[in-house]
Scaffold this motif. Structure first.
Motif, PDB file in Angstrom:
ATOM      1  N   VAL A 159     -23.111   6.347 -27.613  1.00 20.38           N
ATOM      2  CA  VAL A 159     -23.781   4.926 -27.068  1.00 20.38           C
ATOM      3  C   VAL A 159     -25.320   5.414 -26.430  1.00 20.38           C
ATOM      4  O   VAL A 159     -25.180   6.152 -25.330  1.00 20.38           O
ATOM      5  CB  VAL A 159     -22.828   4.236 -26.334  1.00 20.38           C
ATOM      6  N   ILE A 160     -26.319   4.748 -26.511  1.00 23.06           N
ATOM      7  CA  ILE A 160     -27.362   4.782 -25.944  1.00 23.06           C
ATOM      8  C   ILE A 160     -27.143   3.614 -24.731  1.00 23.06           C
ATOM      9  O   ILE A 160     -27.293   2.439 -24.958  1.00 23.06           O
ATOM     10  CB  ILE A 160     -28.485   4.718 -26.456  1.00 23.06           C
ATOM     11  N   GLY A 161     -27.200   4.347 -23.469  1.00 23.91           N
ATOM     12  CA  GLY A 161     -26.674   3.334 -22.439  1.00 23.91           C
ATOM     13  C   GLY A 161     -27.987   1.892 -22.393  1.00 23.91           C
ATOM     14  O   GLY A 161     -27.418   0.927 -22.069  1.00 23.91           O
TER      15      GLY A 161
ATOM     16  N   PRO B 182     -29.791  11.307 -24.865  1.00 24.24           N
ATOM     17  CA  PRO B 182     -29.903  10.648 -26.182  1.00 24.24           C
ATOM     18  C   PRO B 182     -30.297  11.364 -27.306  1.00 24.24           C
ATOM     19  O   PRO B 182     -29.825  11.264 -28.478  1.00 24.24           O
ATOM     20  CB  PRO B 182     -31.008   9.688 -25.754  1.00 24.24           C
ATOM     21  N   TRP B 183     -30.853  12.285 -27.125  1.00 20.69           N
ATOM     22  CA  TRP B 183     -31.576  13.354 -28.470  1.00 20.69           C
ATOM     23  C   TRP B 183     -30.255  14.132 -28.724  1.00 20.69           C
ATOM     24  O   TRP B 183     -29.799  14.070 -29.976  1.00 20.69           O
ATOM     25  CB  TRP B 183     -32.464  14.460 -27.815  1.00 20.69           C
ATOM     26  N   LEU B 184     -29.431  14.451 -27.860  1.00 16.96           N
ATOM     27  CA  LEU B 184     -28.270  15.287 -28.249  1.00 16.96           C
ATOM     28  C   LEU B 184     -27.423  14.317 -28.972  1.00 16.96           C
ATOM     29  O   LEU B 184     -26.789  14.671 -29.910  1.00 16.96           O
ATOM     30  CB  LEU B 184     -27.618  15.655 -26.902  1.00 16.96           C
ATOM     31  N   LEU B 185     -27.166  13.166 -28.693  1.00 18.99           N
ATOM     32  CA  LEU B 185     -26.281  12.067 -29.225  1.00 18.99           C
ATOM     33  C   LEU B 185     -26.981  11.792 -30.597  1.00 18.99           C
ATOM     34  O   LEU B 185     -26.012  11.603 -31.885  1.00 18.99           O
ATOM     35  CB  LEU B 185     -26.018  10.847 -28.637  1.00 18.99           C
ATOM     36  N   GLU B 186     -28.094  11.631 -30.863  1.00 18.38           N
ATOM     37  CA  GLU B 186     -28.725  11.067 -32.028  1.00 18.38           C
ATOM     38  C   GLU B 186     -28.740  12.359 -32.916  1.00 18.38           C
ATOM     39  O   GLU B 186     -28.825  11.885 -34.278  1.00 18.38           O
ATOM     40  CB  GLU B 186     -30.109  10.501 -31.840  1.00 18.38           C
TER      41      GLU B 186
ATOM     42  N   VAL C 235     -21.660   8.248 -23.322  1.00 18.89           N
ATOM     43  CA  VAL C 235     -22.908   7.438 -23.083  1.00 18.89           C
ATOM     44  C   VAL C 235     -24.201   8.465 -22.767  1.00 18.89           C
ATOM     45  O   VAL C 235     -24.093   9.236 -21.785  1.00 18.89           O
ATOM     46  CB  VAL C 235     -22.981   6.482 -21.869  1.00 18.89           C
ATOM     47  N   GLY C 236     -25.404   8.215 -23.294  1.00 16.59           N
ATOM     48  CA  GLY C 236     -26.737   9.018 -22.955  1.00 16.59           C
ATOM     49  C   GLY C 236     -27.668   8.037 -22.547  1.00 16.59           C
ATOM     50  O   GLY C 236     -27.678   6.915 -23.294  1.00 16.59           O
ATOM     51  N   GLY C 237     -28.515   8.162 -21.841  1.00 13.25           N
ATOM     52  CA  GLY C 237     -29.593   7.227 -21.556  1.00 13.25           C
ATOM     53  C   GLY C 237     -29.426   6.113 -20.983  1.00 13.25           C
ATOM     54  O   GLY C 237     -29.875   4.879 -20.979  1.00 13.25           O
TER      55      GLY C 237
ATOM     56  N   TRP D  59     -14.085   2.298 -16.137  1.00 14.88           N
ATOM     57  CA  TRP D  59     -13.175   3.010 -17.187  1.00 14.88           C
ATOM     58  C   TRP D  59     -11.837   3.773 -16.279  1.00 14.88           C
ATOM     59  O   TRP D  59     -12.230   4.394 -15.245  1.00 14.88           O
ATOM     60  CB  TRP D  59     -13.856   4.132 -17.866  1.00 14.88           C
ATOM     61  N   PRO D  60     -10.883   3.843 -17.052  1.00 12.21           N
ATOM     62  CA  PRO D  60      -9.662   4.458 -16.252  1.00 12.21           C
ATOM     63  C   PRO D  60      -9.879   6.076 -15.819  1.00 12.21           C
ATOM     64  O   PRO D  60      -9.337   6.615 -14.782  1.00 12.21           O
ATOM     65  CB  PRO D  60      -8.710   4.586 -17.217  1.00 12.21           C
ATOM     66  N   CYS D  61     -10.774   6.748 -16.693  1.00  9.82           N
ATOM     67  CA  CYS D  61     -11.130   7.951 -16.218  1.00  9.82           C
ATOM     68  C   CYS D  61     -12.435   8.621 -16.667  1.00  9.82           C
ATOM     69  O   CYS D  61     -12.937   7.750 -17.901  1.00  9.82           O
ATOM     70  CB  CYS D  61      -9.792   8.988 -17.149  1.00  9.82           C
ATOM     71  N   GLY D  62     -13.195   9.152 -16.053  1.00  8.17           N
ATOM     72  CA  GLY D  62     -14.299   9.513 -16.609  1.00  8.17           C
ATOM     73  C   GLY D  62     -15.364  10.190 -15.417  1.00  8.17           C
ATOM     74  O   GLY D  62     -15.179   9.939 -14.214  1.00  8.17           O
ATOM     75  N   LEU D  63     -16.400  10.770 -15.890  1.00  5.12           N
ATOM     76  CA  LEU D  63     -17.416  11.325 -14.923  1.00  5.12           C
ATOM     77  C   LEU D  63     -18.613  11.463 -15.523  1.00  5.12           C
ATOM     78  O   LEU D  63     -18.887  11.300 -16.882  1.00  5.12           O
ATOM     79  CB  LEU D  63     -16.591  12.989 -14.639  1.00  5.12           C
ATOM     80  N   VAL D  64     -19.571  11.974 -14.611  1.00  5.18           N
ATOM     81  CA  VAL D  64     -21.114  12.030 -15.011  1.00  5.18           C
ATOM     82  C   VAL D  64     -21.243  13.685 -15.144  1.00  5.18           C
ATOM     83  O   VAL D  64     -21.017  14.576 -14.213  1.00  5.18           O
ATOM     84  CB  VAL D  64     -21.778  11.550 -13.941  1.00  5.18           C
ATOM     85  N   ILE D  65     -22.018  14.170 -16.289  1.00  2.79           N
ATOM     86  CA  ILE D  65     -22.751  15.197 -16.529  1.00  2.79           C
ATOM     87  C   ILE D  65     -24.003  15.242 -16.081  1.00  2.79           C
ATOM     88  O   ILE D  65     -24.847  14.270 -16.845  1.00  2.79           O
ATOM     89  CB  ILE D  65     -22.225  15.877 -17.961  1.00  2.79           C
TER      90      ILE D  65
END
Lengths: 316, 316
Positions: free
Chosen positions: A44-46, A25-29, A14-16, A157-163
């Motif tokens: 996904v754009i959040g 979002p730029w990176l994902l797009e 997720v970005g944004g 979610w069962p596993c996840g973190l923020v960058i």
């Protein structure tokens, strides 16, 4: 080998999540240049509506909307609550096409550098963070036990973190920030792809900066700020602060030293999120952490592997 | 002496014309520590509603609302048009208690340092800018002749300029930015107070960065950005750029050099407002200027003095 199984879930990136953080979002797009280790991803754009408006959010901070109770409350109808439910329906762990790991990409006006935020002490999260710290030397902010701040996306979610990457102003696209984000994301996907097949390589110890609480600016009776952060504290995220160190600067030029809350008397703290623009409205001028070195529990690697084994390959 | 007259006008000092630029409002609300040279001031938050919302503006950029035609158009009813008219009614040159000089305090995410923006070539503005450049060495951005960008606040007062300080993210209070703003403001008021009484001391020459036009990011057919500003260009406001110098960075890592518009072929330009967050929506990634050294016209000092002589002292 576990690799033989088809896997049942994807990785959600997720970005944004905040509409005015424009680098992820730029990176994902524009596409991730390197391979994702073959894992199937949902990019996904959040919060696309907040992004279109150039604002962090419309009605409510999306990254505070994921409290189970609030999600279940049919009266909670803010735009971002609807979006939170929609993200879970489309990509949640119970979705028809579930994501089992989430990486939520953020930026900050604070000088956090390239860093990770982990929410609570879930073994798989800690293992993933430890692997990233071993490979990239990233500092880890362990956020937990703050009743004023809850409902984070990754917790569902069962596993996840923020960058978390900074400093960069809101609304500003910066190639260095994009590249830093890309680097952590790519290595995180590599770690997951490897853990899907073999025992993940993990360090013996992990350094975490454990959340202790947050401090607001000094306030006048009417709520207006009575002082600014001291220039000698700005840009010094992750660096130790002792009682008495310059923390605020009053309009008359007086320096106000750090006065620890009674529970933290005499203790060194390590501030993070110093002067993050979006936290002003939350009454947070900076957060305080304690630097701790933890020995890795072997169960953490096993937990990460258990999650990773369920991930699906693009070709799977 | 001119000082004997009561004077008929005040100096208007505006902060927060953009609601998410928070440093100047802090300065105005916590008090200017030094004297204002005795001049009567009106300290005004430009757009309090946008400030409360944490946004640059609600309906329309307030600093593009001061076109005489638009001001006179009763159909122009955006919030900021109403506010523009209100500011003129309360503090305009024709108000019952008029301001005759305006200083409009801004901040930017671009690395503009401590700088001035002058709109057009009004003699009194140029003299005031020259005096500030002599005392503080500030660079001056001369904005003129851009039909895409007009309606600036200071243009509606007989004399005035913008003090522009950065880099600082939107919404972030920063003691260094506050102090830089304070310094220019105080010296500007000193210059005006002195010019009220005696011939202003002015340099023989003035260096201006004259606006030539603006460049957008490369765009895809659907309007999405196709490249970012190049990291080697970020933070280099006021520094010369030659044709071919790295300007943009494409997602595939390709560097795109500066290709001058035909009117500027072969010429060195000096970019300003590189990556200002608020200009993305205006299609401006950076503006181009030409550095020029001008000889001061003696009439400019006289024009400044004529304005300054009409200013009222607090005790007057």
């Amino acid at each position: 080998m576990a690799d033989d199984g088809p896997g049942r879930g994807k990785v959600l990136v997720v970005g944004g999540t905040h509409g005015n953080e424009v680098n992820a979002p730029w990176l994902l797009e524009t596409g991730l240049r390197e391979a994702s280790g073959g894992l199937e991803l949902a990019l996904v754009i959040g919060n696309p509506e907040a992004r279109a408006a150039g604002r962090r959010y419309l009605d409510r901070d999306l990254n505070r909307c994921f409290d189970p109770e609030r999600l279940a409350d049919p009266g909670a109808r803010e735009w971002e609550m609807l979006r939170a439910r929609q993200l879970l329906e489309l990509h949640g762990p119970e979705a028809r096409d579930p994501a089992l790991v989430v990486l939520d990409l953020h930026s900050t006006t604070a000088a956090m550098g390239n860093s990770l935020v982990v929410y609570g002490r879930r073994p798989a999260d800690l293992a993933l963070a430890a692997a990233l710290q071993q490979r990239l030397g990233l500092p880890i902010y362990l956020h937990e036990g703050d009743p004023r701040q809850s409902g984070y996306l990754v917790e569902r979610w069962p596993c996840g973190l923020v960058i978390e990457v900074g400093p960069v102003p809101q609304g500003v696209l910066n190639a260095t920030i994009v590249n830093q984000t890309r680097l952590v994301l790519e290595v995180a996907l590599e770690v997951l792809a490897t853990a899907r097949q073999v025992d993940p390589s993990l360090p013996r110890t992990l350094v975490v900066h454990r959340h202790l609480g947050s401090l607001d600016l000094p306030r006048q009776a009417d709520g207006a700020a009575a002082a600014m952060l001291h220039p000698r504290r700005l840009g010094r995220d992750w660096q130790p602060m002792q009682p008495g160190d310059p923390l605020f600067l009053a309009p008359d030029g007086e320096t106000i030293g750090y006065a620890p809350p009674s529970a933290l008397a005499q203790q060194t703290v390590w501030p993070v999120f110093i002067n993050e623009a979006a936290y002003g409205e939350k009454g947070i001028a900076l957060s305080l952490t304690r630097r701790e070195e933890w020995r890795l529990d072997p169960a953490w690697g096993a937990a990460l592997q258990a999650q990773a084994r369920q991930l699906r390959l693009v070709s799977g």
